[in-house]
Design an enzyme around this catalytic site. Structure first.
Site, PDB file in Angstrom:
ATOM      1  N   ARG A 226       0.850  -1.186   0.000  1.00 21.14           N
ATOM      2  CA  ARG A 226       0.000   0.000   0.000  1.00 21.14           C
ATOM      3  C   ARG A 226       0.891   1.244   0.000  1.00 21.14           C
ATOM      4  O   ARG A 226       1.965   1.263   0.638  1.00 21.14           O
ATOM      5  CB  ARG A 226      -0.888   0.044   1.253  1.00 21.14           C
ATOM      6  CG  ARG A 226      -2.052  -0.946   1.234  1.00 21.14           C
ATOM      7  CD  ARG A 226      -3.118  -0.579   0.202  1.00 21.14           C
ATOM      8  NE  ARG A 226      -4.248  -1.476   0.214  1.00 21.14           N
ATOM      9  CZ  ARG A 226      -4.406  -2.524  -0.612  1.00 21.14           C
ATOM     10  NH1 ARG A 226      -3.474  -2.799  -1.515  1.00 21.14           N
ATOM     11  NH2 ARG A 226      -5.483  -3.275  -0.553  1.00 21.14           N
ATOM     12  N   HIS A 274      -0.895   0.046  -9.714  1.00 17.79           N
ATOM     13  CA  HIS A 274      -1.567  -0.879  -8.777  1.00 17.79           C
ATOM     14  C   HIS A 274      -2.031  -2.145  -9.516  1.00 17.79           C
ATOM     15  O   HIS A 274      -3.224  -2.476  -9.530  1.00 17.79           O
ATOM     16  CB  HIS A 274      -2.750  -0.182  -8.092  1.00 17.79           C
ATOM     17  CG  HIS A 274      -3.181  -0.874  -6.824  1.00 17.79           C
ATOM     18  ND1 HIS A 274      -3.591  -0.223  -5.698  1.00 17.79           N
ATOM     19  CD2 HIS A 274      -3.270  -2.200  -6.513  1.00 17.79           C
ATOM     20  CE1 HIS A 274      -3.921  -1.085  -4.757  1.00 17.79           C
ATOM     21  NE2 HIS A 274      -3.734  -2.312  -5.232  1.00 17.79           N
TER      22      HIS A 274
HETATM   23  P1  NDP Z   1      -1.534 -11.546   5.169  1.00 21.45           P
HETATM   24  O1  NDP Z   1      -2.501 -11.018   6.162  1.00 21.45           O
HETATM   25  O2  NDP Z   1      -1.647 -12.972   4.737  1.00 21.45           O
HETATM   26  O3  NDP Z   1      -0.052 -11.355   5.724  1.00 21.45           O
HETATM   27  C1  NDP Z   1       0.340 -10.216   6.436  1.00 21.45           C
HETATM   28  C2  NDP Z   1       1.757 -10.428   6.960  1.00 21.45           C
HETATM   29  O4  NDP Z   1       2.228  -9.184   7.488  1.00 21.45           O
HETATM   30  C3  NDP Z   1       1.838 -11.473   8.089  1.00 21.45           C
HETATM   31  O5  NDP Z   1       3.007 -12.223   7.952  1.00 21.45           O
HETATM   32  C4  NDP Z   1       1.907 -10.597   9.348  1.00 21.45           C
HETATM   33  O6  NDP Z   1       2.603 -11.180  10.440  1.00 21.45           O
HETATM   34  C5  NDP Z   1       2.712  -9.420   8.836  1.00 21.45           C
HETATM   35  N1  NDP Z   1       2.478  -8.235   9.670  1.00 21.45           N
HETATM   36  C6  NDP Z   1       1.314  -7.591   9.924  1.00 21.45           C
HETATM   37  N2  NDP Z   1       1.516  -6.554  10.752  1.00 21.45           N
HETATM   38  C7  NDP Z   1       2.839  -6.550  11.049  1.00 21.45           C
HETATM   39  C8  NDP Z   1       3.658  -5.729  11.873  1.00 21.45           C
HETATM   40  N3  NDP Z   1       3.155  -4.695  12.578  1.00 21.45           N
HETATM   41  N4  NDP Z   1       4.974  -6.027  11.936  1.00 21.45           N
HETATM   42  C9  NDP Z   1       5.491  -7.082  11.266  1.00 21.45           C
HETATM   43  N5  NDP Z   1       4.765  -7.903  10.464  1.00 21.45           N
HETATM   44  C10 NDP Z   1       3.455  -7.628  10.354  1.00 21.45           C
HETATM   45  O7  NDP Z   1      -1.597 -10.567   3.892  1.00 21.45           O
HETATM   46  P2  NDP Z   1      -1.398 -10.939   2.350  1.00 21.45           P
HETATM   47  O8  NDP Z   1      -0.077 -11.579   2.185  1.00 21.45           O
HETATM   48  O9  NDP Z   1      -2.585 -11.640   1.831  1.00 21.45           O
HETATM   49  O10 NDP Z   1      -1.416  -9.458   1.700  1.00 21.45           O
HETATM   50  C11 NDP Z   1      -0.476  -8.473   2.052  1.00 21.45           C
HETATM   51  C12 NDP Z   1      -0.868  -7.132   1.478  1.00 21.45           C
HETATM   52  O11 NDP Z   1      -0.612  -7.085   0.065  1.00 21.45           O
HETATM   53  C13 NDP Z   1      -2.353  -6.763   1.547  1.00 21.45           C
HETATM   54  O12 NDP Z   1      -2.716  -6.326   2.842  1.00 21.45           O
HETATM   55  C14 NDP Z   1      -2.483  -5.681   0.505  1.00 21.45           C
HETATM   56  O13 NDP Z   1      -2.278  -4.420   1.093  1.00 21.45           O
HETATM   57  C15 NDP Z   1      -1.339  -5.977  -0.465  1.00 21.45           C
HETATM   58  N6  NDP Z   1      -1.819  -6.323  -1.817  1.00 21.45           N
HETATM   59  C16 NDP Z   1      -1.449  -5.544  -2.885  1.00 21.45           C
HETATM   60  C17 NDP Z   1      -1.838  -5.859  -4.162  1.00 21.45           C
HETATM   61  C18 NDP Z   1      -1.350  -5.099  -5.355  1.00 21.45           C
HETATM   62  O14 NDP Z   1      -1.793  -5.347  -6.476  1.00 21.45           O
HETATM   63  N7  NDP Z   1      -0.408  -4.187  -5.203  1.00 21.45           N
HETATM   64  C19 NDP Z   1      -2.711  -7.013  -4.424  1.00 21.45           C
HETATM   65  C20 NDP Z   1      -3.015  -7.790  -3.245  1.00 21.45           C
HETATM   66  C21 NDP Z   1      -2.588  -7.433  -1.987  1.00 21.45           C
HETATM   67  P3  NDP Z   1       2.099 -12.532  11.150  1.00 21.45           P
HETATM   68  O15 NDP Z   1       2.386 -13.625  10.130  1.00 21.45           O
HETATM   69  O16 NDP Z   1       2.937 -12.656  12.354  1.00 21.45           O
HETATM   70  O17 NDP Z   1       0.631 -12.353  11.398  1.00 21.45           O
HETATM   71  C1  OXD Z   2      -5.767  -6.187  -2.842  1.00 22.16           C
HETATM   72  C2  OXD Z   2      -5.386  -5.248  -3.910  1.00 22.16           C
HETATM   73  O1  OXD Z   2      -5.643  -5.838  -1.663  1.00 22.16           O
HETATM   74  O2  OXD Z   2      -5.699  -5.530  -5.101  1.00 22.16           O
HETATM   75  O3  OXD Z   2      -6.194  -7.303  -3.169  1.00 22.16           O
HETATM   76  O4  OXD Z   2      -4.738  -4.232  -3.653  1.00 22.16           O
END
Ligand code: NDP
Ligand code: OXD
Length: 311
Positions: A226, A274
């Site tokens: 993001r 994006h």
């Molecule tokens: P998940 O919820 O599966 O994974 C999130 C990870 O981040 C986990 O490992 C979590 O730790 C870690 N995390 C969360 N908060 C913290 C913190 N404060 N400090 C350290 N680690 C932290 O998310 P996804 O993998 O499914 O997606 C990740 C992001 O990708 C989405 O939220 C979205 O914003 C972005 N995205 C972007 C897209 C694009 O086209 N650019 C498309 C799809 C998604 P823990 O394992 O310990 O819980």
């Molecule tokens: C998502 C994205 O969060 O597309 O899936 O950004």
């Protein structure tokens, strides 16, 4: 029949997802909704960036399904009831797209493709020295559905890869660091930083001057999570000082990225709109269908957002 309402940020997106969900959910009565239209009386909502009014119009909702992995835009809506379960997509075909995006941009830089592009213009044949993968330690912030897949895919090419999450975990071929306590160790061994964190109050502005200073010299930033994770002025200053060699940015504090934004013309910034991983209609519909049917049978489902953690 149980009613489901489909709501996007505009009528084009709403109509597209209405057709997809009507085809995928023949056992349900699937409607669209826009502000100013009569309420549907739905038990479930399937949404992407919905207007806040949805939650005032549909007070009978038992769950809301997000048509994406990141839930930051839903959780910030003031009318979202505090106890309404929010479900997000888990991978649903996005993880391979993320890995491809990262590997494309990473190898473009590490294999000197920019240099070869310049050489072609001058009809020059001048091979660069072979890559040493150890010169390019990659660090992935976020070891969730997407981050862990990207980390494994990059490690399979031979790059040394570390990950960073909130809690410790095992990811094959990846050294995982956890929490604030291990953040410095993670950053100080990282040259290529890939961001796949969710946007939460704890991670907003995390890519700032302090973090960038702790990376290895000639760092590369790949932000595919993001825009709110990045303090733009700090990243631009680090690019200009040479601390950061290049940035690959797919997401921005303001989207679409304003035409006058310095990222567009910066010689060492690559901008994409994006698109690092798109929501795939069939995969998303199949995942939501499976969860809806399970919920109707009273079974547990995965992908439920922890509201207190924000992801
Ligand atoms: P998940 O919820 O599966 O994974 C999130 C990870 O981040 C986990 O490992 C979590 O730790 C870690 N995390 C969360 N908060 C913290 C913190 N404060 N400090 C350290 N680690 C932290 O998310 P996804 O993998 O499914 O997606 C990740 C992001 O990708 C989405 O939220 C979205 O914003 C972005 N995205 C972007 C897209 C694009 O086209 N650019 C498309 C799809 C998604 P823990 O394992 O310990 O819980
Ligand atoms: C998502 C994205 O969060 O597309 O899936 O950004």
């Amino acid at each position: 029949m149980v009613k489901v309402v489909v709501v996007g940020p505009d009528s084009k997106s709403t109509q597209r997802w209405l057709r997809v969900m009507q085809a995928a959910l023949p056992e349900f009565e699937v409607h669209s909704w826009r502000p100013s239209e009569p309420a549907v009386g739905a038990r479930y909502a399937i949404v992407w960036s919905p207007p806040d009014e949805l939650f005032q119009a549909e007070p009978e909702l038992k769950a809301v399904f997000n048509l994406g992995a990141g839930v930051d835009r839903i959780l910030e809506l003031p009318s979202l009831p505090a106890d309404l379960p929010v479900l997000r997509l888990e991978d649903a075909g996005m993880a391979p797209q993320m890995a491809e995006y990262v590997i494309h941009h990473l190898s473009w830089l590490t294999r000197g493709m920019d240099t070869y592009a310049g050489q072609q213009g001058a009809a020059q044949w001048a091979p660069l020295p072979a890559i040493r993968y150890t010169d390019w330690p990659v660090g992935v912030m976020g070891m969730g559905k997407l981050g862990a897949h990207v980390a494994r895919a990059v490690a399979a090419l031979g790059y040394p890869v570390a990950g960073w999450a909130r809690s410790p975990r095992n990811v094959e071929s990846v050294d995982v660091f956890a929490g604030e306590a291990q953040m410095n160790d993670f950053l100080s061994r990282t040259r290529v930083l890939v961001n796949l964190l969710p946007l939460t109050p704890q991670t907003t502005g995390i890519i700032n001057a302090d973090l960038l200073e702790r990376l290895q010299p000639n760092a590369v930033i790949i932000n595919i999570a993001r825009g709110g994770h990045v303090v733009d002025a700090d990243l631009l200053a680090a690019l200009d000082s040479g601390k950061v060699h290049a940035a690959v940015l797919d997401v921005f504090n303001q989207e679409p990225l304003p035409a006058k934004h310095p990222y567009w013309s910066h010689p060492r910034v690559r901008v994409t709109p994006h698109v690092a991983a798109a929501t795939l209609e069939e995969d998303a519909a199949a995942q939501i269908r499976d969860r809806l049917l399970r919920m109707e049978r009273g079974e547990l489902v995965t992908g439920v957002v922890q509201r207190d953690a924000g992801y």
